[in-house]
Write a protein that holds these residues in place. Structure first.
Motif, short mmCIF file in Angstrom:
data_model
loop_
_atom_site.label_atom_id
_atom_site.label_comp_id
_atom_site.label_asym_id
_atom_site.label_seq_id
_atom_site.Cartn_x
_atom_site.Cartn_y
_atom_site.Cartn_z
N ALA A 133 30.77 -17.57 2.60
CA ALA A 133 31.48 -16.55 1.82
C ALA A 133 32.43 -15.76 2.71
N LEU A 134 32.01 -15.44 3.92
CA LEU A 134 32.88 -14.72 4.86
C LEU A 134 34.12 -15.53 5.15
N ARG A 135 33.96 -16.81 5.42
CA ARG A 135 35.13 -17.67 5.70
C ARG A 135 36.07 -17.74 4.49
N GLY A 136 35.51 -17.84 3.30
CA GLY A 136 36.33 -17.86 2.10
C GLY A 136 37.08 -16.55 1.89
N MET A 137 36.41 -15.44 2.15
CA MET A 137 37.03 -14.13 2.02
C MET A 137 38.13 -13.96 3.06
N GLN A 138 37.90 -14.41 4.27
CA GLN A 138 38.92 -14.33 5.32
C GLN A 138 40.17 -15.12 4.93
N ARG A 139 39.97 -16.32 4.40
CA ARG A 139 41.11 -17.13 3.98
C ARG A 139 41.86 -16.46 2.83
N ALA A 140 41.13 -15.89 1.87
CA ALA A 140 41.78 -15.24 0.74
C ALA A 140 42.61 -14.04 1.19
N ILE A 141 42.10 -13.27 2.14
CA ILE A 141 42.85 -12.11 2.64
C ILE A 141 44.07 -12.57 3.43
N GLN A 142 43.89 -13.55 4.31
CA GLN A 142 45.01 -14.02 5.12
C GLN A 142 46.10 -14.66 4.27
N ASN A 143 45.72 -15.31 3.19
CA ASN A 143 46.70 -15.94 2.30
C ASN A 143 47.22 -14.98 1.23
N ASN A 144 46.71 -13.74 1.26
CA ASN A 144 47.07 -12.73 0.26
C ASN A 144 46.90 -13.30 -1.15
N ASP A 145 45.72 -13.84 -1.41
CA ASP A 145 45.40 -14.47 -2.67
C ASP A 145 44.38 -13.62 -3.43
N PRO A 146 44.86 -12.67 -4.26
CA PRO A 146 43.94 -11.76 -4.95
C PRO A 146 42.95 -12.47 -5.87
N SER A 147 43.36 -13.54 -6.51
CA SER A 147 42.44 -14.24 -7.41
C SER A 147 41.30 -14.89 -6.63
N ALA A 148 41.60 -15.42 -5.46
CA ALA A 148 40.53 -16.00 -4.63
C ALA A 148 39.63 -14.89 -4.08
N LEU A 149 40.22 -13.74 -3.77
CA LEU A 149 39.44 -12.64 -3.21
C LEU A 149 38.47 -12.07 -4.25
N GLU A 150 38.84 -12.12 -5.51
CA GLU A 150 37.96 -11.61 -6.58
C GLU A 150 36.64 -12.37 -6.65
N ARG A 151 36.61 -13.61 -6.14
CA ARG A 151 35.36 -14.36 -6.11
C ARG A 151 34.38 -13.77 -5.10
N TYR A 152 34.90 -13.03 -4.13
CA TYR A 152 34.07 -12.51 -3.05
C TYR A 152 33.89 -10.99 -3.07
N VAL A 153 34.64 -10.29 -3.92
CA VAL A 153 34.60 -8.83 -3.93
C VAL A 153 34.41 -8.34 -5.36
N ASP A 154 33.41 -7.51 -5.55
CA ASP A 154 33.19 -6.83 -6.83
C ASP A 154 33.97 -5.51 -6.77
N PHE A 155 35.27 -5.58 -7.08
CA PHE A 155 36.15 -4.43 -6.90
C PHE A 155 35.68 -3.17 -7.63
N PRO A 156 35.25 -3.25 -8.89
CA PRO A 156 34.78 -2.01 -9.55
C PRO A 156 33.61 -1.36 -8.82
N ARG A 157 32.65 -2.13 -8.37
CA ARG A 157 31.50 -1.55 -7.64
C ARG A 157 31.93 -0.98 -6.30
N VAL A 158 32.84 -1.65 -5.62
CA VAL A 158 33.31 -1.17 -4.33
C VAL A 158 34.05 0.16 -4.52
N ARG A 159 34.92 0.23 -5.52
CA ARG A 159 35.67 1.47 -5.76
C ARG A 159 34.73 2.62 -6.09
N GLU A 160 33.78 2.39 -6.98
CA GLU A 160 32.85 3.46 -7.36
C GLU A 160 32.00 3.90 -6.18
N SER A 161 31.56 2.96 -5.38
CA SER A 161 30.77 3.29 -4.20
C SER A 161 31.56 4.14 -3.23
#
Length: 167
Positions: A30-58
């Motif tokens: 998962a870390l490797r996938g997230m790193q690739r998504a960030i480096q490629n600036n691929d928000p749709s791929a990053l959504e597979r690894y990040v629960d954005f609503p929970r992160v924002r609320e936290s």
């Protein structure tokens, strides 16, 4: 007639080892996938690894809690007035940091608009149990992204920010 019991036991043991191996190494995948998504600036791929609503609320709750503690220490009435203006500022900060660039800047001290996404290659993973890990920069093991197991995969669910980094 030969018994199939040794074959079944061997297959069950092999399957157990494979499942345990996958569960143990899956946060690294998962870390490797997230790193690739960030480096490629691929928000749709990053959504597979990040629960954005929970992160924002936290993150909002962490900042609000730190602000409330500071207001409680304030002996003047200006602390409450400042708190009224802090909500929108906190929302803007959270919206700025909870992006691919913002996640890449965690622990580097860089502005998310000017962050170097190549720094995500240096992220490390530290286990905090079987179902939780923290992803952190090499220089700052106390701050980072907290990932939880969700089924067979992993997702970032909150940011861990040390007390000295909070407002």
């Amino acid at each position: 007639m030969r018994s199939n019991k040794p074959i079944v036991l061997t297959a069950a043991a092999a399957a157990s080892v494979l499942v345990f191996g996958y569960l143990w190494f899956s946060p690294y995948l998962a870390l490797r996938g997230m790193q690739r998504a960030i480096q490629n600036n691929d928000p749709s791929a990053l959504e597979r690894y990040v629960d954005f609503p929970r992160v924002r609320e936290s993150l909002k709750s962490q900042f609000n809690r730190a602000l409330m503690e500071e207001v409680a220490k304030d002996e003047t009435s200006f602390g409450a007035l400042g708190l009224a203006f802090a909500g929108p500022i906190i929302d803007r900060l959270v919206d700025a940091y909870v992006t691919p660039e913002g996640l890449a800047s965690i622990g580097s001290g860089e502005d998310p608009d000017q962050g170097d996404v190549s720094t995500v290659r240096e992220w490390r993973l530290r286990r905090r149990g079987f179902s939780e890990v923290i992803v952190h920069s090499m220089d700052n093991p106390n701050d980072g992204l907290v990932m939880e197991r969700q089924g067979m995969g992993w997702k970032v669910v909150r940011l861990q920010i040390s007390a000295d980094a909070q407002p």
